[in-house]
Design an enzyme around this catalytic site. Structure first.
Site, PDB file in Angstrom:
ATOM      1  N   GLU A 125     -36.610  -8.440  -5.110  1.00  8.44           N
ATOM      2  CA  GLU A 125     -35.776  -8.740  -6.285  1.00  8.44           C
ATOM      3  C   GLU A 125     -34.348  -8.193  -6.133  1.00  8.44           C
ATOM      4  O   GLU A 125     -33.414  -8.734  -6.694  1.00  8.44           O
ATOM      5  CB  GLU A 125     -36.437  -8.234  -7.582  1.00  8.44           C
ATOM      6  CG  GLU A 125     -36.909  -6.786  -7.568  1.00  8.44           C
ATOM      7  CD  GLU A 125     -38.348  -6.632  -7.052  1.00  8.44           C
ATOM      8  OE1 GLU A 125     -38.780  -7.430  -6.199  1.00  8.44           O
ATOM      9  OE2 GLU A 125     -39.040  -5.688  -7.498  1.00  8.44           O
ATOM     10  N   TRP A 126     -34.225  -7.140  -5.362  1.00 12.32           N
ATOM     11  CA  TRP A 126     -32.890  -6.566  -5.110  1.00 12.32           C
ATOM     12  C   TRP A 126     -32.013  -7.566  -4.351  1.00 12.32           C
ATOM     13  O   TRP A 126     -30.887  -7.844  -4.721  1.00 12.32           O
ATOM     14  CB  TRP A 126     -33.075  -5.274  -4.309  1.00 12.32           C
ATOM     15  CG  TRP A 126     -31.835  -4.525  -3.951  1.00 12.32           C
ATOM     16  CD1 TRP A 126     -31.152  -3.653  -4.745  1.00 12.32           C
ATOM     17  CD2 TRP A 126     -31.141  -4.553  -2.690  1.00 12.32           C
ATOM     18  NE1 TRP A 126     -30.074  -3.144  -4.056  1.00 12.32           N
ATOM     19  CE2 TRP A 126     -30.041  -3.672  -2.806  1.00 12.32           C
ATOM     20  CE3 TRP A 126     -31.341  -5.229  -1.484  1.00 12.32           C
ATOM     21  CZ2 TRP A 126     -29.149  -3.446  -1.749  1.00 12.32           C
ATOM     22  CZ3 TRP A 126     -30.456  -5.014  -0.446  1.00 12.32           C
ATOM     23  CH2 TRP A 126     -29.375  -4.125  -0.570  1.00 12.32           C
ATOM     24  N   SER A 138     -29.463 -21.884  21.377  1.00 14.86           N
ATOM     25  CA  SER A 138     -29.703 -22.602  20.128  1.00 14.86           C
ATOM     26  C   SER A 138     -28.480 -23.407  19.713  1.00 14.86           C
ATOM     27  O   SER A 138     -27.349 -23.005  19.961  1.00 14.86           O
ATOM     28  CB  SER A 138     -30.073 -21.626  19.021  1.00 14.86           C
ATOM     29  OG  SER A 138     -29.054 -20.685  18.831  1.00 14.86           O
ATOM     30  N   GLU A 160     -33.471 -25.358  20.811  1.00 21.23           N
ATOM     31  CA  GLU A 160     -34.340 -24.457  20.012  1.00 21.23           C
ATOM     32  C   GLU A 160     -34.581 -24.922  18.572  1.00 21.23           C
ATOM     33  O   GLU A 160     -34.772 -24.100  17.670  1.00 21.23           O
ATOM     34  CB  GLU A 160     -33.784 -23.016  20.018  1.00 21.23           C
ATOM     35  CG  GLU A 160     -33.668 -22.422  21.408  1.00 21.23           C
ATOM     36  CD  GLU A 160     -33.125 -20.980  21.428  1.00 21.23           C
ATOM     37  OE1 GLU A 160     -33.314 -20.236  20.439  1.00 21.23           O
ATOM     38  OE2 GLU A 160     -32.533 -20.598  22.456  1.00 21.23           O
ATOM     39  N   TRP A 220     -38.301  -5.903  18.162  1.00 18.34           N
ATOM     40  CA  TRP A 220     -38.163  -6.547  16.874  1.00 18.34           C
ATOM     41  C   TRP A 220     -39.503  -6.755  16.174  1.00 18.34           C
ATOM     42  O   TRP A 220     -39.625  -7.564  15.252  1.00 18.34           O
ATOM     43  CB  TRP A 220     -37.372  -7.866  17.020  1.00 18.34           C
ATOM     44  CG  TRP A 220     -35.905  -7.616  17.233  1.00 18.34           C
ATOM     45  CD1 TRP A 220     -35.260  -6.428  17.080  1.00 18.34           C
ATOM     46  CD2 TRP A 220     -34.901  -8.558  17.633  1.00 18.34           C
ATOM     47  NE1 TRP A 220     -33.922  -6.567  17.355  1.00 18.34           N
ATOM     48  CE2 TRP A 220     -33.667  -7.861  17.693  1.00 18.34           C
ATOM     49  CE3 TRP A 220     -34.913  -9.932  17.940  1.00 18.34           C
ATOM     50  CZ2 TRP A 220     -32.468  -8.485  18.057  1.00 18.34           C
ATOM     51  CZ3 TRP A 220     -33.715 -10.554  18.287  1.00 18.34           C
ATOM     52  CH2 TRP A 220     -32.514  -9.838  18.349  1.00 18.34           C
ATOM     53  N   GLU A 270     -30.861  -1.632  21.628  1.00 15.44           N
ATOM     54  CA  GLU A 270     -31.220  -0.913  20.404  1.00 15.44           C
ATOM     55  C   GLU A 270     -32.524  -0.136  20.531  1.00 15.44           C
ATOM     56  O   GLU A 270     -32.816   0.695  19.679  1.00 15.44           O
ATOM     57  CB  GLU A 270     -31.263  -1.863  19.221  1.00 15.44           C
ATOM     58  CG  GLU A 270     -32.341  -2.909  19.315  1.00 15.44           C
ATOM     59  CD  GLU A 270     -32.130  -3.999  18.276  1.00 15.44           C
ATOM     60  OE1 GLU A 270     -31.092  -4.659  18.347  1.00 15.44           O
ATOM     61  OE2 GLU A 270     -32.983  -4.164  17.420  1.00 15.44           O
ATOM     62  N   HIS A 294     -29.766 -13.112  28.607  1.00 16.31           N
ATOM     63  CA  HIS A 294     -28.648 -13.023  27.674  1.00 16.31           C
ATOM     64  C   HIS A 294     -28.786 -11.757  26.840  1.00 16.31           C
ATOM     65  O   HIS A 294     -29.878 -11.370  26.459  1.00 16.31           O
ATOM     66  CB  HIS A 294     -28.627 -14.246  26.747  1.00 16.31           C
ATOM     67  CG  HIS A 294     -27.780 -14.032  25.531  1.00 16.31           C
ATOM     68  ND1 HIS A 294     -26.412 -13.986  25.587  1.00 16.31           N
ATOM     69  CD2 HIS A 294     -28.104 -13.807  24.238  1.00 16.31           C
ATOM     70  CE1 HIS A 294     -25.935 -13.758  24.372  1.00 16.31           C
ATOM     71  NE2 HIS A 294     -26.943 -13.633  23.533  1.00 16.31           N
ATOM     72  N   HIS A 299     -19.733 -15.776  15.673  1.00 15.74           N
ATOM     73  CA  HIS A 299     -20.020 -15.296  14.322  1.00 15.74           C
ATOM     74  C   HIS A 299     -19.042 -15.816  13.293  1.00 15.74           C
ATOM     75  O   HIS A 299     -19.172 -15.548  12.111  1.00 15.74           O
ATOM     76  CB  HIS A 299     -20.054 -13.768  14.300  1.00 15.74           C
ATOM     77  CG  HIS A 299     -21.162 -13.222  15.152  1.00 15.74           C
ATOM     78  ND1 HIS A 299     -20.995 -12.971  16.493  1.00 15.74           N
ATOM     79  CD2 HIS A 299     -22.444 -12.943  14.863  1.00 15.74           C
ATOM     80  CE1 HIS A 299     -22.138 -12.536  16.990  1.00 15.74           C
ATOM     81  NE2 HIS A 299     -23.033 -12.505  16.034  1.00 15.74           N
ATOM     82  N   CYS A 305     -22.956 -16.097  21.985  1.00 12.92           N
ATOM     83  CA  CYS A 305     -24.366 -16.016  21.579  1.00 12.92           C
ATOM     84  C   CYS A 305     -24.830 -17.415  21.176  1.00 12.92           C
ATOM     85  O   CYS A 305     -24.077 -18.380  21.332  1.00 12.92           O
ATOM     86  CB  CYS A 305     -24.493 -15.027  20.408  1.00 12.92           C
ATOM     87  SG  CYS A 305     -26.189 -14.525  20.057  1.00 12.92           S
TER      88      CYS A 305
END
Ligand code: GLN
Ligand code: ZN
Length: 767
Positions: A17-18, A437, A488, A565, A609, A645, A698, A730
């Site tokens: 809900e946030w 993609s 993709e 992930w 990461e 990649h 982006h 990307c």
């Protein structure tokens, strides 16, 4: 009495809900007063939940309208000058402007919060004149007290961590900035003290990394100042995500409590406390319930740990805590109706962890009598899952052990493969390609919805996907790209797609966690042995290849990315999980090769990461991450070209590992990194094929030819032209069709210019 403490609670809400409120507000569907009201309701709900469970120390000010680091910087008046602001409480338009950008001003940078998948907004100190715009911890404290009668524990990120995560100032000015920041912290704390606040949680996760002597001095100065300014306020100096470095210095600081992570920093912190002791005047906040993992805690084991710690610090001075904020786990297991019982029984999300924490505190204080069944229940659930067929696939375990015994290596070194590949593929100098993609338009998403709901049968959906492939193969040929991709279109998410097809994965209905802002992710759960079942990508790739004479690159997600992930099982090591994934993916790589696909890209955007926080662990991690990648890709013929990649630019410290992956070609982001990556190639020569992204995907802006030309020229100053590829940064799935086509056309034009210029020059560097 052992008390319980929660470091922070997820803000997104059981039903997200946030997120919904934020997005409604941004789109203008929710006006501001109502927005504030809804967020308050969510916030109070979360506090009430913890209150009802009986948590002793409930965090306040952990809630946010976007990100708690952005809250902290705006609280200190750190507003980049490009946003219109003239003092006072920071309006939401400015707050969200910094987070998301406006039509006139770019957003602040966003980056990962330590080694988690949570992203914070990087404070831009540079031009700020620091001032306290409001005392957020105080407001949060007052609200919890007035509305719910909760004696909350305000949380705030500590000055050292805040400074270290900020940018826009030279290191040499650190002390000046600290000098400006400290009085504001003091003001906050003094107001809290005056209000009668008992405990405040000051978070310094930076203490789990190695500090130099300057930083240690700063630390002493900061906490010395606090001790002198607020003698009656109890400070819990909180660390998490690893064991603390400089243990002795840290526990000697003049604070009332020290919070340590006994899950992710278990062995380091435990051995420090056992060998070096713990000061008799301090409280230990022992993070024993995992704030990042999704599994139930083995409560008997945890109890033993708590008892061991109690012996050192006494029960009076022990608080059991979550290891970090629960921000990193989903809200509740309760509404999961589709998971196998064996799996569901072994899960504990935020709400279930509250329960574990309270139980543990109770038992540690009162003894086990009356609680044994409940304590044993968690162990039983974990044990049942451990013994399940899914976790005991001896076929997989044997096969993986078998291939792990060999060094995963291509049959020939790159220098020889390169010649063989060049002979086979006859690519021009500076081959052009994309990352995989193409735009996932509303239409593509709708088609998938229809198929998922059952309105479309498999054949209808497959036909639709083939149509998309046709369109884009034609477009790519027409644009003039050299190595094509199928686009993709059949994938929503690069991890979920493979997870759904491999054995060993489960998917929750509602296991969302905040990634950045209102963006939430629902990581798959790797709960069993991972196994290849049947070819996952061959059909679409083969189809695409049948439509063109140019090479089509197969597209897979790599083992480390799939693992990083996902939520993973904890009964075997991450290394083992990575090898299982690698083995499964190897079978897909081989299936693609068998089907005549001669270029295969294995994406590893998430390697970086997963990097552990401690230097010593980093090397080990990189070694097995590289090994997993090689395991997945090493069995192909010399002429089969393996691509990979990676996104993000911070590779300077791992360039050797990237090289060790031995991919024939890597494509890597550069356009946003302002030449940093290029600089690292000045220091190291990279000897394999490499494509530096020549434009930022982006942004919807179509980059001009000459911008890309200058990117190319800059890269060619440090990279071998014979090994250089040209591609975007990307995947293009979030872009619109038109801007994608226009950008790629410009990219090809820039390539032609570069070819004309460089083809005549003798190529000197290649050896
Ligand atoms: N092949 C993926 C794509 O193009 C790679 C995405 C990524 O690196 N995050 O979408
Ligand atoms: Zn990427």
């Amino acid at each position: 009495m052992v008390k319980s403490s929660v470091l922070g609670y997820p803000r997104i809400g059981a039903d997200r809900e946030w997120k919904k409120a934020l997005e409604a507000f941004w789109s203008g569907k929710l006006e501001e007063t109502e927005f504030h009201r809804q967020l308050q309701e969510i916030r109070l709900n979360h506090l009430r939940k913890q209150q009802e469970k009986g948590i002793d120390f409930i965090a306040v000010n952990d809630f946010s309208y976007y990100d708690h680091i952005l809250d902290t910087s705006t609280m200190f008046g750190i507003i980049p000058k490009r946003f219109p602001y003239d003092g006072g409480k920071v309006p939401l338009s400015v707050y969200y402007g910094i987070a998301r950008g406006t039509k006139d001003a770019a957003a602040s940078e966003m980056t990962k919060w330590f080694n988690t998948n949570y992203h914070y907004i990087v404070p831009e100190l540079g031009e700020a004149s620091l001032v306290l715009t409001e005392n957020r911890p105080l407001i949060a404290y007052q609200e919890a007290k007035e509305k719910l009668g909760i004696e909350g524990k305000p949380v705030i990120v500590g000055p050292l961590t805040f400074l270290k995560l900020s940018k826009g100032y030279p290191i040499s000015e650190t002390d000046d900035w600290l000098g400006r920041l400290l009085p504001l912290y003091v003001q906050i704390l003094q107001e809290l003290e005056r209000e009668g606040v008992q405990w405040v949680q000051i978070e310094e996760p930076i203490l789990v990394t190695k500090l130099n002597t300057d930083d240690l001095q700063r630390l002493k100065k900061i906490y010395g100042t606090f001790a002198a300014s607020v003698p009656n306020l109890n400070i819990m100096l909180q660390t998490y995500f690893e064991s603390v470095e400089n243990y002795s210095d840290i526990v000697a600081l003049p604070v009332k409590g020290i919070g340590l992570d006994f899950v992710h920093g278990y062995s380091g912190n435990l051995s420090s406390i056992k060998t070096l002791g713990f000061p008799a005047d301090k409280v230990l906040g022992a993070g024993v319930i995992d704030g990042r993992g999704i599994w139930k805690a083995p409560l008997l084991e945890k109890l033993a740990l708590v008892e061991e710690l109690a012996e050192i610090v006494t029960t009076e001075r022990l608080i059991v805590q979550t290891s970090c904020s629960l921000l990193h786990v989903p809200v509740s297991v309760k509404n999961e109706t589709k998971l196998a019982t064996e799996l569901k029984d072994a899960l504990a999300f935020a709400d279930e962890k509250l329960h574990e924490l309270v139980l543990l505190a109770k038992v540690a204080s009162q003894g086990v009598t009356g609680f044994t069944t409940e304590l044993e229940e968690s162990e039983r659930a974990l044990q049942a899952l451990k013994l399940s067929d899914e976790r005991n696939r001896s076929d997989i375990q044997h096969a993986v052990a078998g291939i792990s015994a060999h060094n995963p290596e291509r049959s020939r070194p790159f220098s020889e493969r390169h010649i063989a590949q060049q002979k086979k593929w006859q690519l021009p100098i500076f081959p052009t390609t994309t990352i995989g993609s193409f735009p996932q338009s509303a239409e593509v998403r709708k088609a998938r919805q229809q198929w998922r709901k059952g309105d479309w049968n498999n054949e209808q959906y497959a036909t639709y996907i083939r149509e998309q492939i046709d369109i884009w193969i034609k477009l790519q040929e027409e644009i003039g790209l050299d190595v094509l991709v199928h686009g993709e279109f059949e994938r929503t998410d690069m991890v979920e797609f493979f997870g759904e097809k491999l054995a060993g994965f489960a998917f929750t209905q509602n296991g969302w966690v905040q990634s950045y802002g209102s963006r939430c992710v629902k990581p798959p759960i790797i709960f069993g042995d991972v196994a290849f079942r049947e070819a996952m990508t061959v059909e679409e790739t083969k189809y695409a290849q049948s439509r063109t004479k140019r090479p089509v690159k197969g597209m897979l997600t790599g083992p480390i990315t799939i693992m990083n992930w996902s939520f993973v099982r904890e009964d075997i090591t991450r290394e083992q999980i990575a090898y299982q994934l690698a083995y499964a993916l190897r079978q897909e790589v081989e299936a693609l090769e068998q089907a005549g696909i001669g270029m295969i890209q294995v994406d590893e955007p998430a390697v970086r990461e997963g990097l552990p926080l401690k230097k010593d662990d980093q090397e080990m991690y990189l070694a097995w991450a590289v090994r997993a990648f090689r395991m997945a890709t090493c069995t192909v013929q010399d002429t089969t070209q393996i691509h990979t990649h990676m996104c993000y630019c911070e590779f300077h410290d791992m360039i050797h590992s990237i090289e060790a992956m031995d991919a024939d070609v890597i494509s890597i982001e550069t356009s946003r990194s302002h030449g940093e990556l290029i600089h690292s190639f000045e220091l190291n020569t990279y000897k394999l094929g490499i494509g530096l992204g020549v434009y930022d995907i982006h942004s919807p802006r179509v980059p001009k030819v000459d911008e890309m030309t200058s990117m190319i020229e800059r890269a060619l100053r440090v990279l071998d032209p014979k090994l250089f590829w040209i591609n975007p940064d990307c995947g293009l799935k979030t872009r619109g069709v038109e801007e994608t086509v226009d950008s790629l056309r410009n990219m090809v034009e820039a390539t032609q210019i570069a070819r004309a210029k460089h083809a005549q020059q003798p190529i000197l560097r290649f050896n």
